[in-house]
Each structure stands twice: as structure tokens, then as C-alpha cells.
Design an enzyme around this catalytic site. Structure first.
Site, PDB file in Angstrom:
ATOM      1  N   SER A 172       0.834  -1.202   0.000  1.00 55.42           N
ATOM      2  CA  SER A 172       0.000   0.000   0.000  1.00 55.42           C
ATOM      3  C   SER A 172       0.872   1.257   0.000  1.00 55.42           C
ATOM      4  O   SER A 172       1.768   1.387  -0.843  1.00 55.42           O
ATOM      5  CB  SER A 172      -0.928  -0.058   1.214  1.00 55.42           C
ATOM      6  OG  SER A 172      -1.891   0.945   1.157  1.00 55.42           O
ATOM      7  N   ARG A 184     -11.521   6.000  10.670  1.00 57.03           N
ATOM      8  CA  ARG A 184     -11.050   4.622  10.643  1.00 57.03           C
ATOM      9  C   ARG A 184     -12.138   3.660  10.162  1.00 57.03           C
ATOM     10  O   ARG A 184     -11.865   2.696   9.453  1.00 57.03           O
ATOM     11  CB  ARG A 184     -10.567   4.213  12.045  1.00 57.03           C
ATOM     12  CG  ARG A 184      -9.904   2.862  12.095  1.00 57.03           C
ATOM     13  CD  ARG A 184      -8.708   2.803  11.177  1.00 57.03           C
ATOM     14  NE  ARG A 184      -7.954   1.567  11.340  1.00 57.03           N
ATOM     15  CZ  ARG A 184      -6.889   1.254  10.615  1.00 57.03           C
ATOM     16  NH1 ARG A 184      -6.449   2.085   9.691  1.00 57.03           N
ATOM     17  NH2 ARG A 184      -6.253   0.130  10.813  1.00 57.03           N
ATOM     18  N   ASP A 229      -8.848  -6.381  -4.441  1.00 59.43           N
ATOM     19  CA  ASP A 229      -8.443  -5.085  -3.889  1.00 59.43           C
ATOM     20  C   ASP A 229      -8.975  -3.984  -4.799  1.00 59.43           C
ATOM     21  O   ASP A 229      -8.473  -3.774  -5.895  1.00 59.43           O
ATOM     22  CB  ASP A 229      -6.911  -5.035  -3.809  1.00 59.43           C
ATOM     23  CG  ASP A 229      -6.391  -3.743  -3.183  1.00 59.43           C
ATOM     24  OD1 ASP A 229      -7.201  -2.828  -2.933  1.00 59.43           O
ATOM     25  OD2 ASP A 229      -5.172  -3.667  -2.931  1.00 59.43           O
ATOM     26  N   HIS A 236      -8.082  -5.024  -0.029  1.00 58.78           N
ATOM     27  CA  HIS A 236      -6.775  -4.386   0.147  1.00 58.78           C
ATOM     28  C   HIS A 236      -5.996  -5.010   1.307  1.00 58.78           C
ATOM     29  O   HIS A 236      -4.774  -5.118   1.266  1.00 58.78           O
ATOM     30  CB  HIS A 236      -6.992  -2.887   0.386  1.00 58.78           C
ATOM     31  CG  HIS A 236      -5.727  -2.099   0.412  1.00 58.78           C
ATOM     32  ND1 HIS A 236      -4.786  -2.167  -0.596  1.00 58.78           N
ATOM     33  CD2 HIS A 236      -5.235  -1.215   1.312  1.00 58.78           C
ATOM     34  CE1 HIS A 236      -3.768  -1.358  -0.304  1.00 58.78           C
ATOM     35  NE2 HIS A 236      -4.020  -0.774   0.839  1.00 58.78           N
ATOM     36  N   ASP A 237      -6.712  -5.426   2.327  1.00 54.13           N
ATOM     37  CA  ASP A 237      -6.076  -6.032   3.508  1.00 54.13           C
ATOM     38  C   ASP A 237      -5.336  -7.328   3.194  1.00 54.13           C
ATOM     39  O   ASP A 237      -4.564  -7.811   4.023  1.00 54.13           O
ATOM     40  CB  ASP A 237      -7.131  -6.329   4.588  1.00 54.13           C
ATOM     41  CG  ASP A 237      -7.228  -5.194   5.599  1.00 54.13           C
ATOM     42  OD1 ASP A 237      -6.412  -4.257   5.514  1.00 54.13           O
ATOM     43  OD2 ASP A 237      -8.116  -5.257   6.460  1.00 54.13           O
TER      44      ASP A 237
END
Lengths: 379, 207
Positions: free
Chosen positions: A154, A224, A319, A352-353
């Protein structure tokens, strides 16, 4: 949990830098500290060092534990350790907390030597370029002229890419994972919403909340929560939470009803007590500013002409925040420059994680690539 | 590593023949490069700049283990990540017959490469013909699958391939037909089991 080999107990260290750092914005950081951890042993030719660059909310604690009683190891412990894909029996791994962070390196909550008070709103804007310059300072501090590799996912991948542009002779391999050559408009938009959540929190006080002894917790929490939505794929969320209700029935009020809400609130609350809002704001701005092609009229191939490193670029099918198409832009620009590059598009459901997950195929790819990285110096 | 690729070449007679057509230090793209053995062989022998394209996860991993630069992408979707005429040679080794878009991949090979090199099993090989006459789909060393599990979609004979090249304005510059490691000059469409071609665009195309 299975027993996996670990780097064991680790302790962070601090490097002090007395010389001022001129930032890309033109502002000057008069002096600064960088907190870092190392795993493995630096060889006598100092040619086996690998730098780990963290993403938006990461820090220097990438592997091992600080105490036996720690509930969780460092954030990339599944990658780094003896016999792991990034094998600390072969490599000397360095992980740091970037400038502007809130885990020990100089950041907005640090004391501004000019005023004797926390920097707060006066803390300068940082860029990926500034981070990489300060990381090179850390390498100098450790006596390392050339890194065997820089690894990042990232925002960390952007730093790995930037290393090859700023210091082409100081990095032999760059592992750019779930990253992009710049942010899309949609990504810029997410970051702006996150920032607005923080900056409109009445307890933000324009960034000078330290002296008011308050924390813009609500804003940070929402920022968040928003982030978490974008780090996961719709499928992953569906599989994990779906429409599951906590109590099995609607309650017709605004309490937590769906498991999804519970998860987001939990993640938001946890983050709001652990992270500094000013740091978060600056990390998102660094993401926004990164665009090596900007000064080359958008021509990424031209921008990457300086690079000499060998590259591994990895993306994940689900992602959507840093999609495979963005990684392919990097790959294309590297190919245009006839650089050595391999590209893997990993089929993964986690969004994405996924870059932090120990997916077997993903880790096999990292292991295979890293196995071929020499620990000896090159010309 | 180098001995490994040399060993692979001993099993694959087409490797050395392909190498004869490639200039040292040139830039080579191998489409559907498998574990990267051909590229590794060419790189060690000719110091080429080698890149592979592979979509299969296991093959990709083998390439990376073998130290071959490999890009994961689906050939059927074209070679969008590669600039026109950015390679000296684009190789398609025993993959053409498994492609859906046969003409598309040939066109892309000659967009990205100055020359194309292709190998494919000759469906007109006499052993294949005999099996067909006996009423069965051919199964051989070159075509090891049964009709119901074969990845092959577009099998062709040497004559068929040359007709397609003719139709597409592709000029064949070299051709070698082999069987069991030996070059076949007499009645190649009947006696040859593997065809190896080098070709280029017959007329200039502007992109």
C-alpha cells in the site's frame, strides 16, 4: 494457533538526527528521532539489509513481541522471521516508524524545540519523498550503503518505489505490494472524507488539541471506520458478517444491531485510542501527494527511468482500493524501461487487507522471490 | 540454475532450434512461458533480456523460483501492458492450439515483437491421421490429452497454419518441422510432429 517460528522478543531503538531535514514542501524539520526495530543479523559486508516500509497506520513493530505477555506480535510477523518468507536467518530486517507518526518517531505530538510545546497544527506536511530521505538517513546511521531490498504494501509500496527513484544505487530489489503509482480520484475522495471527519470534530481545535487535553476521538473513529470499509472487499464483508444480527431480531433503535456495525465500531474505538489524529491526517496527505509522474507530465515511464532495482509487483484480485490495474501501470512503466520485473496477481478475497494476510500462494511468491535475492553486495 | 535449464533443453529439441534464430543480447518475450525453462536457457546461452507471460499460478511461482521475470496476465485479453515493437522476438511455444483468440494472439505477437516465433503440434502428423481413420481423436506424445480433457481448442496442420499466415499478411521467414528430434524435410505435413516457425509482418503497419 499453530506455533510458527518467531524473531522472539524485540526492543525498539531510537536514532537521533541533529541535522535539519528540508522537506519537499520547503519546510524544515530542525531535528528528529526515528524509532525502529531490527530482526536478524547484519552481515560483515552490510549487504543483507531489508527495509520494511509501513502503510497508513503501521509502525516500527513489524515482527516479534515486546513482552511474552503481548497478545499479538508485530503487524507483519507472518512474513518476517526465521524460516519465514523474509527469512531473518539470511537477512537483517529493519522496520521503522515514519516521521509524522505517533509511535515514537518525531510527529505532531512531539515537542517543537522552538516553542517547548507539542507541534500540533504546526507540524509540517510530509511526503513519501521525505520519508524515504529520512529512511536513507537511518540506513546511514546503521552503516548500510545499499539495501538488499525495500518491501512495502500500500503506502509502504509507494515508499519502496520511491527508494528506487531517489536512491537507485542504494537498493537492489523493490517489492511493491498492493500499491499504486498515485491515488485515484476515488481514493483522494475517501481520504478527504476521513480528514473532514477529524477536522470537524469539535475537540480537534485546528490540530492543537494536546494543550486542551482533549482528543478528536469521534472524528478519528469515523475516519477509521470509513477506512476499514475500503480495505475489505464486499465479498469478504459478506462472508464474515453478511446481514447477521447480534440479537437475531431488529430492535428498531440506533444501538448496534448488525454484526457489521459492531465490527466497525470496535475497530473505530480501538484505533481512536491508539492513534493520533494529526498523524492520521498527515499520513493521508502523504498518500494524496505521491505521484512520481507528476513532474513528467504524467508519464510514469519517464519518471521511472532513474530506477535500477529489480522489482516484484504484487496485486490482489479483490483489492478495489489499490486495484490490480494500478499495479499494472507500474509494471508497464518498468517494462518500458527494460527493468527486471515480475508481476503476480494473487486471487484473494480479502480486498486491500490481503497484503497482510498469510495467503499460501502469496507467501510462496514472496518466499520464491526473496530466496533469489543475494545477501552479497553488488556493483 | 544454468545447468537446470541446459538439462531442460536436452528434453526439448525445439529449444536449441529456437535459440539459433535469436540474436545474442536481444529482448525476448515468451507468451505462456510455463516454468520459464526456455527463457532461462536462452538467457544463459545468449544473454538476452528475457520476460515471460504466464497466467497459471503454479507456473508463475516456478518462474519466480527460477529467477525469470514473469508477468501474470491472460493472453486472451491481449498484450495491453506491452508497447508496440518493444521486443525483438515474441515466442509462443506450444500454446497457440489452446488459445480461444488465435488470430488475436498472432496479431498481438507482431504488434509487440519485430518477429514472432511459434511452435505447435502438427495435427496432420501421420500417427494422428491413422487414429482418426480408425475412428478416434488422436492421442500422442505431442497431444497427450483425451478429447474430453484436452486444453487444446484450435488444433491445426502445418498447411492450415501457413494458410492463416497468408490470410493475415504474415510472412514466414523460417520453418523447421521435426519429429523425435530430427528435422523432417520430406512430406513435413505428414511426417513431422512439431512445427517451429519464425515470421514477421509482411507489410508495415502503423500503430
Amino acid at each position: 494457533m499453530q506455533d510458527s517460528p518467531s524473531v522472539g522478543l524485540v526492543a525498539p531503538q531510537t536514532a537521533h538526527f541533529k541535522d535539519p531535514l528540508t522537506l519537499k514542501s520547503g519546510e524544515i524539520l530542525p531535528q528528529f528521532d526515528i524509532v525502529y526495530e531490527t530482526y536478524g543479523t547484519l552481515n560483515s559486508s552490510k549487504s543483507n539489509a531489508v527495509l520494511i516500509c509501513h502503510a497508513l497506520s503501521g509502525n516500527h513493530h513489524a515482527a516479534g513481541k515486546h513482552a511474552d505477555t503481548d497478545k499479538h506480535p508485530g503487524w507483519w510477523d507472518n512474513l518476517i522471521g526465521p524460516g519465514k518468507p523474509l527469512d531473518t536467518n539470511r537477512f537483517f530486517v529493519i522496520a521503522l516508524n515514519n516521521l509524522g507518526g505517533c509511535h515514537g518517531s518525531t510527529g505532531p505530538a512531539s515537542i517543537n524545540p522552538a516553542t517547548g510545546k507539542p507541534w500540533g497544527s504546526k507540524f509540517p506536511m510530509l511526503t513519501v519523498e521525505d520519508w524515504v530521505a529520512s529512511q536513507a538517513g537511518l540506513a546511514d546511521h546503521l552503516g548500510i550503503e545499499q539495501l538488499a531490498a525495500v518491501v512495502g504494501g500500500s503506502l509502504g509500496g509507494m515508499q519502496a518505489l520511491q527508494w528506487t527513484l531517489a536512491y537507485p544505487d542504494r537498493v537492489r530489489h523493490a517489492l511493491v505490494i498492493a500499491s499504486a503509482p498515485n491515488l485515484t480520484a476515488q481514493n483522494l475522495a475517501f481520504n478527504e472524507v476521513a480528514r473532514q471527519a477529524i477536522m470537524t470534530d469539535p475537540e480537534f481545535y485546528d490540530g492543537d488539541y494536546y494543550e486542551k487535553e482533549t482528543v478528536p476521538r469521534r472524528g478519528l473513529r469515523i475516519a477509521r471506520m470509513l477506512g476499514h470499509i475500503t480495505y475489505l472487499s464486499d465479498d469478504a464483508m459478506g462472508a464474515k458478517f453478511g446481514r447477521k444480527l447480534r440479537d437475531g431480531n431488529f430492535k428498531y433503535n440506533f444501538d448496534v444491531e448488525f454484526e457489521m456495525e459492531s465490527y466497525l465500531r470496535y475497530q473505530g474505538d480501538k484505533f481512536a485510542t491508539a492513534f493520533d489524529a494529526n498523524s492520521y491526517l498527515r499520513m493521508t496527505k502523504a498518500l494524496d501527494y505521491f505521484d512520481p509522474a507528476f513532474t513528467y507530465h504524467g508519464d510514469l515511464s519517464l519518471a521511472l527511468a532513474k530506477a535500477k532495482a529489480k522489482f516484484l509487483v504484487v496485486s490482489f484480485t479483490s483489492d478495489w482500493r489499490f486495484s490490480p490495474a494500478r499495479s499494472k501501470e507500474i509494471v508497464k512503466a518498468l517494462l518500458d524501461n527494460e527493468l527486471s520485473v515480475s508481476y503476480a496477481e494473487v486471487t484473494a478475497a480479502h480486498g486491500h487487507d490481503a497484503f497482510l494476510m498469510p495467503d499460501a500462494h502469496y507467501h510462496q511468491i514472496l518466499r520464491a522471490y526473496i530466496n533469489n535475492i543475494s545477501t552479497g553486495a553488488s556493483a | 540454475m544454468s545447468t537446470k535449464f541446459a538439462r531442460a533443453a536436452e528434453q526439448r529439441h525445439d529449444f536449441a532450434l529456437i535459440a539459433n534464430w535469436i540474436q545474442p543480447k536481444s529482448k525476448v518475450l515468451d507468451l505462456g512461458c510455463g516454468d520459464g525453462a526456455l527463457l532461462g536457457y536462452l538467457r544463459d546461452k545468449l544473454e538476452i533480456k528475457a520476460y515471460g507471460v504466464e497466467n497459471d499460478d503454479t507456473n508463475l511461482l516456478d518462474c519466480i523460483s527460477n529467477g525469470i521475470s514473469v508477468i501474470q496476465m491472460d493472453l486472451e485479453a491481449g498484450l495491453a501492458g506491452f508497447d508496440s515493437l518493444s521486443f525483438d522476438y515474441v515466442i509462443l511455444s506450444q500454446t497457440l492450439q489452446a488459445m480461444v483468440n488465435t488470430e488475436g494472439v498472432l496479431r498481438e505477437m507482431l504488434r509487440v515483437g519485430k518477429q514472432g516465433i511459434i511452435t505447435f503440434p502438427n495435427f496432420g502428423y501421420w500417427r494422428h491421421r491413422i487414429q482418426l481413420m480408425a475412428g478416434h481423436m488422436p492421442v500422442s506424445d505431442r497431444l497427450p490429452h483425451q478429447w474430453y480433457n484436452t486444453p487444446n481448442l484450435h488444433l491445426c496442420t502445418i498447411d492450415d497454419f501457413e494458410s492463416l499466415c497468408d490470410k493475415m499478411g504474415i510472412r514466414i521467414t523460417d520453418r523447421i518441422i521435426i519429429n523425435e528430434g530430427n528435422t523432417v524435410n520430406f512430406m513435413p505435413n505428414l511426417l513431422g510432429s512439431l512445427a517451429i516457425y519464425r515470421f514477421e509482418q509482411a507489410w508495415p503497419i502503423t500503430y
